[in-house]
Design an enzyme around this catalytic site. Structure first.
Site, PDB file in Angstrom:
ATOM      1  CB  THR A 119      -1.174  -0.158   1.575  1.00 11.51           C
ATOM      2  OG1 THR A 119      -1.516  -0.688   0.815  1.00 11.51           O
ATOM      3  CG2 THR A 119      -1.654   0.945   1.233  1.00 11.51           C
ATOM      4  CD  GLU A 121       2.044   5.735   4.036  1.00 10.30           C
ATOM      5  OE1 GLU A 121       2.493   6.127   3.994  1.00 10.30           O
ATOM      6  OE2 GLU A 121       2.065   4.315   4.250  1.00 10.30           O
ATOM      7  CE1 TYR A 151       3.821  -7.334  10.056  1.00  7.00           C
ATOM      8  CE2 TYR A 151       2.486  -8.434   8.654  1.00  7.00           C
ATOM      9  CZ  TYR A 151       3.034  -7.303   9.586  1.00  7.00           C
ATOM     10  OH  TYR A 151       2.265  -6.230   9.686  1.00  7.00           O
TER      11      TYR A 151
END
Length: 178
Positions: A119, A121, A151
């Protein structure tokens, strides 16, 4: 330690790095040149850390879309990248910066064990046309030190990311609501 372009290629060929789709010509001396995906979310209204973000979603046309100042856009990388062996750092680059595009300033770390389409920004300082598939930044791979800590085994909220994710800070913010 940052991997060199040839080391990225070798690690990918050995199955230690995922870059999909992959184009060897996108390797530079110490990075891989990633591209902008085809979907943008335009965040709307006032943003609130205790509530989900409202947005409208659009598909970038081949002839491009003009980003406007004072808007927050969320996009995604065309490439899905990751590694159980290496951590990643994703950044914009000089070519997008010189167009007045600020991309992915706040969260450049891709944890070991997280393979995703990132994602992004995105903010524009002036009106600027972007196109799907255009080079938008650089990705570096870093050798980790210590016991591997994937993760995927930490139960974190973005571990199943498949596309653009808006902020989910409201899930941990007192008084927040879904």
């Amino acid at each position: 330690m940052i991997l060199t372009g040839p080391a990225i290629a070798a690690a990918r060929d050995a199955g230690h790095i995922t870059i999909d789709p992959y184009e060897p010509d996108r390797l530079s001396p110490n990075a891989y040149d990633w591209r902008l995906g085809s979907i943008l979310r335009v965040c709307q209204g006032d943003l609130d850390a205790a509530a989900p973000t409202t947005f409208r979603e659009l598909t970038l046309p081949d002839d491009g879309y003009v980003l406007e100042p004072d808007n927050l856009y969320l996009g995604h990388t065309l490439e899905r990248t990751g590694s159980e062996t290496y951590a990643q750092l994703l950044n914009g680059d000089r070519t997008t910066g010189c167009l007045g595009i600020w991309v992915h300033v706040s969260a450049p770390l891709g944890h070991q064990g997280h393979a995703i389409r990132w994602t992004l920004e995105i903010r524009a300082t002036r009106p600027v046309r972007v196109r799907p598939g255009m080079t938008f930044g650089k990705l570096v791979f870093l050798r980790t030190h210590g016991t591997p800590a994937s993760y995927q085994q930490h139960g974190l909220k973005y571990r199943t990311s498949e596309g653009i994710e808006t902020s989910r800070l409201y899930e941990e913010n007192p008084g927040g609501h879904p």
